[in-house]
Each structure stands twice: as structure tokens, then as C-alpha cells.
Write a protein that holds these residues in place. Structure first.
Motif, PDB file in Angstrom:
ATOM      1  N   HIS A  20     -11.873   3.559   5.172  1.00 51.41           N
ATOM      2  CA  HIS A  20     -10.963   4.500   5.830  1.00 51.41           C
ATOM      3  C   HIS A  20     -11.652   5.692   6.486  1.00 51.41           C
ATOM      4  O   HIS A  20     -11.069   6.321   7.354  1.00 51.41           O
ATOM      5  CB  HIS A  20      -9.899   4.996   4.849  1.00 51.41           C
ATOM      6  CG  HIS A  20      -8.784   4.011   4.646  1.00 51.41           C
ATOM      7  ND1 HIS A  20      -9.011   2.741   4.160  1.00 51.41           N
ATOM      8  CD2 HIS A  20      -7.451   4.080   4.878  1.00 51.41           C
ATOM      9  CE1 HIS A  20      -7.857   2.090   4.085  1.00 51.41           C
ATOM     10  NE2 HIS A  20      -6.891   2.886   4.518  1.00 51.41           N
TER      11      HIS A  20
ATOM     12  N   HIS B  86      -3.362   0.819  12.294  1.00 51.97           N
ATOM     13  CA  HIS B  86      -4.100   1.345  11.137  1.00 51.97           C
ATOM     14  C   HIS B  86      -4.961   0.243  10.479  1.00 51.97           C
ATOM     15  O   HIS B  86      -6.154   0.431  10.257  1.00 51.97           O
ATOM     16  CB  HIS B  86      -3.099   1.934  10.137  1.00 51.97           C
ATOM     17  CG  HIS B  86      -3.721   2.421   8.871  1.00 51.97           C
ATOM     18  ND1 HIS B  86      -4.481   3.564   8.818  1.00 51.97           N
ATOM     19  CD2 HIS B  86      -3.720   1.906   7.611  1.00 51.97           C
ATOM     20  CE1 HIS B  86      -4.904   3.745   7.577  1.00 51.97           C
ATOM     21  NE2 HIS B  86      -4.449   2.750   6.829  1.00 51.97           N
TER      22      HIS B  86
ATOM     23  N   VAL C  27      -8.964   0.002  10.021  1.00 50.32           N
ATOM     24  CA  VAL C  27      -9.540  -0.100   8.676  1.00 50.32           C
ATOM     25  C   VAL C  27     -10.454  -1.327   8.572  1.00 50.32           C
ATOM     26  O   VAL C  27     -11.499  -1.288   7.910  1.00 50.32           O
ATOM     27  CB  VAL C  27      -8.420  -0.127   7.604  1.00 50.32           C
ATOM     28  CG1 VAL C  27      -8.957  -0.541   6.243  1.00 50.32           C
ATOM     29  CG2 VAL C  27      -7.751   1.243   7.516  1.00 50.32           C
TER      30      VAL C  27
ATOM     31  N   GLU D 243      -5.433  -4.104   4.230  1.00 55.36           N
ATOM     32  CA  GLU D 243      -5.369  -3.373   2.955  1.00 55.36           C
ATOM     33  C   GLU D 243      -5.502  -4.354   1.777  1.00 55.36           C
ATOM     34  O   GLU D 243      -6.045  -3.998   0.729  1.00 55.36           O
ATOM     35  CB  GLU D 243      -4.056  -2.586   2.846  1.00 55.36           C
ATOM     36  CG  GLU D 243      -3.774  -1.614   3.996  1.00 55.36           C
ATOM     37  CD  GLU D 243      -4.649  -0.356   4.016  1.00 55.36           C
ATOM     38  OE1 GLU D 243      -5.532  -0.200   3.152  1.00 55.36           O
ATOM     39  OE2 GLU D 243      -4.432   0.492   4.930  1.00 55.36           O
TER      40      GLU D 243
ATOM     41  N   ASP E 259       0.799  -1.217   0.000  1.00 55.78           N
ATOM     42  CA  ASP E 259       0.000   0.000   0.000  1.00 55.78           C
ATOM     43  C   ASP E 259       0.840   1.279   0.000  1.00 55.78           C
ATOM     44  O   ASP E 259       0.987   1.953  -1.019  1.00 55.78           O
ATOM     45  CB  ASP E 259      -0.954  -0.026   1.217  1.00 55.78           C
ATOM     46  CG  ASP E 259      -1.968   1.091   1.205  1.00 55.78           C
ATOM     47  OD1 ASP E 259      -1.900   1.939   0.309  1.00 55.78           O
ATOM     48  OD2 ASP E 259      -2.835   1.124   2.100  1.00 55.78           O
TER      49      ASP E 259
HETATM   50 ZN   LIG Z   1      -4.866   2.389   4.803  1.00 59.01          ZN
END
Ligand SMILES: [Zn+2]
Ligand SMILES: NC(=O)c1ccc[n+]([C@@H]2O[C@H](COP(=O)([O-])OP(=O)(O)OC[C@H]3O[C@@H](n4cnc5c(N)ncnc54)[C@H](O)[C@@H]3O)[C@@H](O)[C@H]2O)c1
Length: 357
Positions: free
Chosen positions: A245, A262, A266, A185, A137
Motif C-alpha cells: 500500500h 485501488h 495495490v 486484497e 477488507d
Molecule cells: Zn487496500
């Protein structure tokens, strides 16, 4: 080793993916860069594992590296830190002919990329991502930046890297929780753009496990295809990468960036986005169930703790860059493998799903 090309209006660059790549990192960089001084920017968790070897390797290839190590953690991603790094680079004698190597996860990728974007008005940025999240990502697409008190990533620049080197072996030293969050992700990419990869991740068994190398390659391709179409976030294509997000960032902020990584935030944000997609985009319940199952399968959270301050998530949303002129551009998925932007999602819709999350 696989080499994938990322094409953008600002130029093309290669992403090298394989095992043992760090052993020849100097030679690989030499194919792209003339001998020069460079700064290797890393953090206190990553540098002890890899920095010395990379420094030696670069020196042997004719470069003059200087290692700059910052404290590990998101709190190092600040304007002050970027300034301090630039001062060190200037004191060491780095100049417009120099380049920056970011050695670390997404935090270092964003910080070192921002430094590269502003140092002497911009020098080349090379990335050696060391987390799965950074490989699939953050190292792709050129978004760099730092956090402010008002919110994350509010200051930055689009500065595409000149080369990305994904050595899968570096993931061996990654804590399990940090490795796992990278899959958030990956699942996001599958939901918004690749139904086939979604099925493969779902059906994956020990015997036909997709190798990490293949997973990284597929995800680099998905992200780079989107970035190629909309490098500067203008057509709405790139905004699709924000699936999960809007609420995810709110959760990160409400948890003071400590409670959830994170990718974990998410994951929860994707659950919220799925509930909204059922209502606003006709996402079938069976698809929601498949997405929830897949997130769980990778050991990622699908439910907020009961005592989590949900109201703070909503407070945090007003800092989100996706709120253009007070309007929400919310990413919904009508079916696994596709996504679109909806202007039809209200704060009340978000409140409703966050309450149940
Ligand atoms: Zn992200
Ligand atoms: N620019 C973008 O497009 C983009 C996209 C997504 C996320 N991001 C940013 O990326 C950051 C999150 O990235 P992250 O999850 O990689 O976080 P991170 O860089 O903070 O790394 C997570 C932790 O793992 C440690 N670590 C990294 N590599 C290691 C290794 N090989 N062995 C042992 N420990 C290692 C780090 O020191 C840190 O403690 C956030 O700042 C986020 O805003 C940017």
C-alpha cells in the motif's frame, strides 16, 4: 449462511456471509437493533439495484428507513459530503436512537461509517458491502474516513460496525474490473498471513474452484484476527495490512485516482514491495515469481505503463501516514505467508524499485 464473529476491545460484531441474505435483511437487523429510524447511505450505481428492496424489507420489520444516495465514485468521499448527509439526517428527524446502514463498496463503507461515527457523537453503523473488496477488507476493522486535498483517508475515526451482511449475490452486478480488484486484497492477505490460501488460489482449477463464499469467509477471518490484535494500529500488527500500500497509494495518487482502481494500484505496490523484500528481508526469488504469477492470473497489473510519471509516485509518498517522523515503516515479506515491518527501507530503495516497475 456462515456467521463469523469479529472481536475488538470496542465490542464484538457478527459478519453474516451467504446467498440471498438481502431478502431477510430486515429480520436480521431486527435481531441486533430496536425499531428506530435509520439512514441507508448508498451511491448512484448501487442504489438502483438494491436500495428499494432493502428499504421495503426494513419497513416491514418495523424500521423507518430514509435513503440517501450520493454520486458514485471516490470524489464523493469528502468532509462536505459527510456534512451534507448529516444535515439531511437531521432534517429527516434522525436522532441519537437512529442508526446508519452503509449499502455499497468501500467508498460508501468509509463515508457512511464516518457519518455514523460523528452523527450525534456516534450512532451504530451497519454495513452491507456490495463489492468483493468491501467484503474482504474495508467492512472489517472499523476504519472510517474521508479524503482531503492533501491525501486519502486523512480524516476519520475508528468506529466498529454493529453488523456486517455479506450477500454474495450482490456481486453479480459488479463490473468485472471492479470484482477483480478485490482479489488484490485477497492475494495480499495470503502473502502476509496465509500460505495455505496462497497455494489454494494458485492451484485453483475450474473443478475445485474455491467458492466466493469460502473466499470471503477466509479473508474476513484473516483481517479480523489482525484487527483483534491491534484495533487502534498501535502494535504494528495492523500495519502489516499495508503490504503493497505504500507504493500503491503513491500510484493511485500519481494517477489522479482515475487511472488505477485501488486494487490495481495495490497489485503494482505488492510487486514493488516484493522487490524490496528480496533485498531487505531475504524473500526467495521463487516466491516473487509465484506472487507475480498469481497477481497476473487474476487479471491484475504487474507493470506500470512505460510513460507513467514515476517521479510523482515518490512525491506522493510524503503524504502517506506510514511516514512517521520522516521514517518509513515499510511492510516486507520474508516468505509467502508472513510479513513484518522494516525500518531499514529508504526512499532510495523505493526509488530504485519504482523506476523498474
Ligand atoms: Zn487496500
Ligand atoms: N476502511 C478500510 O479499512 C478500507 C480498506 C480498503 C479500502 N478502503 C476504501 O474503499 C474504497 C474502495 O472500495 P471499492 O473498490 O469497493 O470502491 P467503490 O465503493 O467506489 O466501488 C467501486 C465501483 O463499483 C460500484 N459498485 C459497488 N457495488 C456494486 C454492485 N454490487 N453492482 C454494481 N456496481 C457496484 C460503485 O458504485 C463504484 O462505481 C476506497 O475509498 C478505499 O479507501 C477502506
Amino acid at each position: 449462511m456462515i456467521s463469523t464473529e469479529v472481536r475488538t476491545a470496542s465490542g464484538s460484531y457478527s459478519v453474516l456471509i451467504g446467498s440471498g441474505l438481502l431478502e431477510s435483511v430486515g429480520e436480521r437487523i431486527k435481531e441486533k437493533m430496536s425499531p428506530a429510524q435509520c439512514a441507508i447511505i448508498s451511491d448512484t450505481n448501487v442504489a438502483p439495484h438494491f436500495a428499494n428492496a432493502i428499504e421495503k424489507n426494513l419497513r416491514a420489520a418495523g424500521f423507518e428507513p430514509t435513503l440517501i444516495t450520493v454520486q458514485a465514485g471516490e470524489h464523493s468521499k469528502t468532509l462536505e459530503q459527510a456534512g451534507a448527509i448529516c444535515e439531511k439526517m437531521l432534517l429527516t428527524g434522525l436522532d441519537r436512537q437512529s442508526f446508519v446502514v452503509g449499502l455499497g463498496g468501500g467508498m460508501i463503507g468509509d463515508l457512511s461509517g464516518f457519518v455514523a461515527a460523528i452523527f450525534e457523537r456516534g450512532v451504530p453503523h451497519l454495513q452491507i458491502p456490495t463489492t468483493l473488496l468491501a467484503m474482504v477488507d474495508s467492512s472489517i476493522g472499523g476504519k472510517t474516513g474521508v479524503n482531503t486535498i492533501a491525501g486519502k483517508n486523512l480524516l476519520g475515526a475508528v468506529h466498529q460496525p454493529s453488523l456486517v451482511i455479506d450477500d454474495i449475490d450482490v456481486l453479480k452486478t459488479l463490473p468485472r474490473r471492479v470484482l477483480r480488484q478485490g482479489f488484490a486484497e485477497i492475494i495480499k492477505h495470503a502473502v502476509i498471513a496465509d500460505a495455505k490460501m496462497f497455494r489454494e488460489l494458485k492451484n485453483e482449477t475450474a473443478s475445485d474452484a474455491l467458492s466466493l463464499q469460502t473466499i470471503v469467509q477466509r479473508n474476513v477471518e484473516i483481517k479480523s484476527n489482525i484487527v483483534t490484535k491491534d484495533e487502534f494500529d498501535r502494535t504494528g500488527e495492523r500495519a502489516l495490512l499495508n503490504f503493497g500500500h505504500t507504493v500503491g497509494h503513491g500510484i493511485e495518487r500519481a494517477g489522479n485516482y482515475e487511472q488505477f482502481l485501488h486494487g490495481e494500484a495495490v497489485s503494482l505496490g505488492m510487486i514493488a514491495a516484493c522487490a524490496i523484500s528480496v533485498k531487505k528481508a531475504g524473500l526467495p526469488i521463487a516466491d516473487v515469481k509465484a506472487i507475480v504469477d498469481l497477481i497476473q492470473r487474476f487479471g491484475l497489473p504487474t507493470k506500470l505503463p512505460d510513460d507513467f510519471p514515476r517521479e510523482r509516485i515518490l512525491d506522493a509518498l510524503k503524504f502517506d501516514k506510514k511516514f512517521e517522523q520522516g521514517q518509513i515503516r515499510f511492510v516486507v515479506t520474508p516468505k509467502i505467508g508472513s510479513a513484518n515491518l522494516s525500518r531499514d527501507v529508504t526512499m532510495d530503495d523505493i526509488r530504485e524499485v519504482v523506476t523498474k516497475l
